[in-house]
Design an enzyme around this catalytic site. Structure first.
Site, PDB file in Angstrom:
ATOM      1  CG  HIS A 101      -0.211  -0.126   2.517  1.00 52.24           C
ATOM      2  ND1 HIS A 101       0.235  -1.333   2.996  1.00 52.24           N
ATOM      3  CD2 HIS A 101       0.185   0.798   3.415  1.00 52.24           C
ATOM      4  CE1 HIS A 101       0.864  -1.156   4.139  1.00 52.24           C
ATOM      5  NE2 HIS A 101       0.857   0.130   4.426  1.00 52.24           N
ATOM      6  CG  HIS A 103       1.081   5.337   4.253  1.00 51.58           C
ATOM      7  ND1 HIS A 103       0.225   5.192   5.319  1.00 51.58           N
ATOM      8  CD2 HIS A 103       1.874   4.243   4.261  1.00 51.58           C
ATOM      9  CE1 HIS A 103       0.504   4.056   5.945  1.00 51.58           C
ATOM     10  NE2 HIS A 103       1.497   3.454   5.319  1.00 51.58           N
TER      11      HIS A 103
HETATM   12  P1  5GP Z   1       2.203   0.478   7.295  1.00 53.57           P
HETATM   13  O1  5GP Z   1       2.730   0.771   8.676  1.00 53.57           O
HETATM   14  O2  5GP Z   1       2.119  -1.007   7.032  1.00 53.57           O
HETATM   15  O3  5GP Z   1       2.913   1.230   6.219  1.00 53.57           O
HETATM   16  O4  5GP Z   1       0.745   1.075   7.270  1.00 53.57           O
HETATM   17  C1  5GP Z   1      -0.386   0.365   7.633  1.00 53.57           C
HETATM   18  C2  5GP Z   1      -1.486   1.371   7.822  1.00 53.57           C
HETATM   19  O5  5GP Z   1      -2.725   0.711   7.799  1.00 53.57           O
HETATM   20  C3  5GP Z   1      -1.405   2.125   9.166  1.00 53.57           C
HETATM   21  O6  5GP Z   1      -1.273   3.520   8.924  1.00 53.57           O
HETATM   22  C4  5GP Z   1      -2.715   1.771   9.851  1.00 53.57           C
HETATM   23  O7  5GP Z   1      -3.262   2.856  10.556  1.00 53.57           O
HETATM   24  C5  5GP Z   1      -3.598   1.317   8.707  1.00 53.57           C
HETATM   25  N1  5GP Z   1      -4.572   0.320   9.074  1.00 53.57           N
HETATM   26  C6  5GP Z   1      -4.364  -0.799   9.820  1.00 53.57           C
HETATM   27  N2  5GP Z   1      -5.505  -1.493   9.953  1.00 53.57           N
HETATM   28  C7  5GP Z   1      -6.447  -0.798   9.259  1.00 53.57           C
HETATM   29  C8  5GP Z   1      -7.846  -1.023   9.037  1.00 53.57           C
HETATM   30  O8  5GP Z   1      -8.452  -1.997   9.495  1.00 53.57           O
HETATM   31  N3  5GP Z   1      -8.495  -0.097   8.285  1.00 53.57           N
HETATM   32  C9  5GP Z   1      -7.857   1.009   7.769  1.00 53.57           C
HETATM   33  N4  5GP Z   1      -8.584   1.858   7.056  1.00 53.57           N
HETATM   34  N5  5GP Z   1      -6.543   1.239   7.973  1.00 53.57           N
HETATM   35  C10 5GP Z   1      -5.863   0.342   8.714  1.00 53.57           C
END
Ligand code: 5GP
Ligand code: ZN
Length: 137
Positions: A101, A103
């Site tokens: 993903h 951001h």
């Molecule tokens: P990472 O740290 O892997 O780059 O980002 C994962 C992101 O996914 C985090 O910013 C977290 O807040 C978001 N996230 C985790 N679980 C969920 C969820 O169930 N729904 C949504 N909309 N975001 C989520």
């Protein structure tokens, strides 16, 4: 296609609720549930890939076009001063959801969002560093 126990696969399947802002054949963009700022969006690939290394090249090239689209929208929506596009791969790099993903985070002058690293000294062996990488390109 989808992975059991993957939060984002469950979101894509409608098993976990989410708030979408954009969708096409390859991606869905949703609001981050724990946003760094109002309007923090995550762009999720429809096909499960754990990280950039597993991501098909076609999706890799298309995802930045979507990031630009979302960044342009949040800039207009919030009149922010800047936007970070962030993509984490691996726990060591801050990845917490192992489904690739991107951001998109609205930024304001003097906000408290923290996406910063301590800058190191310039390596004396720049050419050697370049060769270390070029060996695999
Ligand atoms: P990472 O740290 O892997 O780059 O980002 C994962 C992101 O996914 C985090 O910013 C977290 O807040 C978001 N996230 C985790 N679980 C969920 C969820 O169930 N729904 C949504 N909309 N975001 C989520
Ligand atoms: Zn997944």
């Amino acid at each position: 296609m989808s992975e059991t126990n993957c939060i984002f696969c469950k979101i894509l399947a409608g098993e976990i609720p989410s708030t979408a802002v954009y969708e096409d054949d390859s991606f869905r963009a949703i609001l981050d549930v724990n946003p760094a700022a109002r309007g923090h969006v995550i762009i999720i690939t429809k096909k499960h890939a754990a990280n950039i290394f597993e991501l098909p090249e076609e999706d890799a090239s298309k995802i930045f076009v979507v990031a630009k689209k979302i960044a342009t929208a949040v800039k207009k929506a919030y009149n922010c001063d800047g936007v970070n596009i962030v993509q984490n791969n691996g726990e060591a790099a801050g990845q917490t959801v192992f489904h690739v993903h991107v951001h998109v985070i609205p930024r304001f002058q003097n906000d408290t969002v923290n996406i910063k690293w301590k800058q190191g000294d310039m390596p004396e062996d720049m050419e050697a560093v370049a060769e270390e990488i070029k060996a695999y390109l």
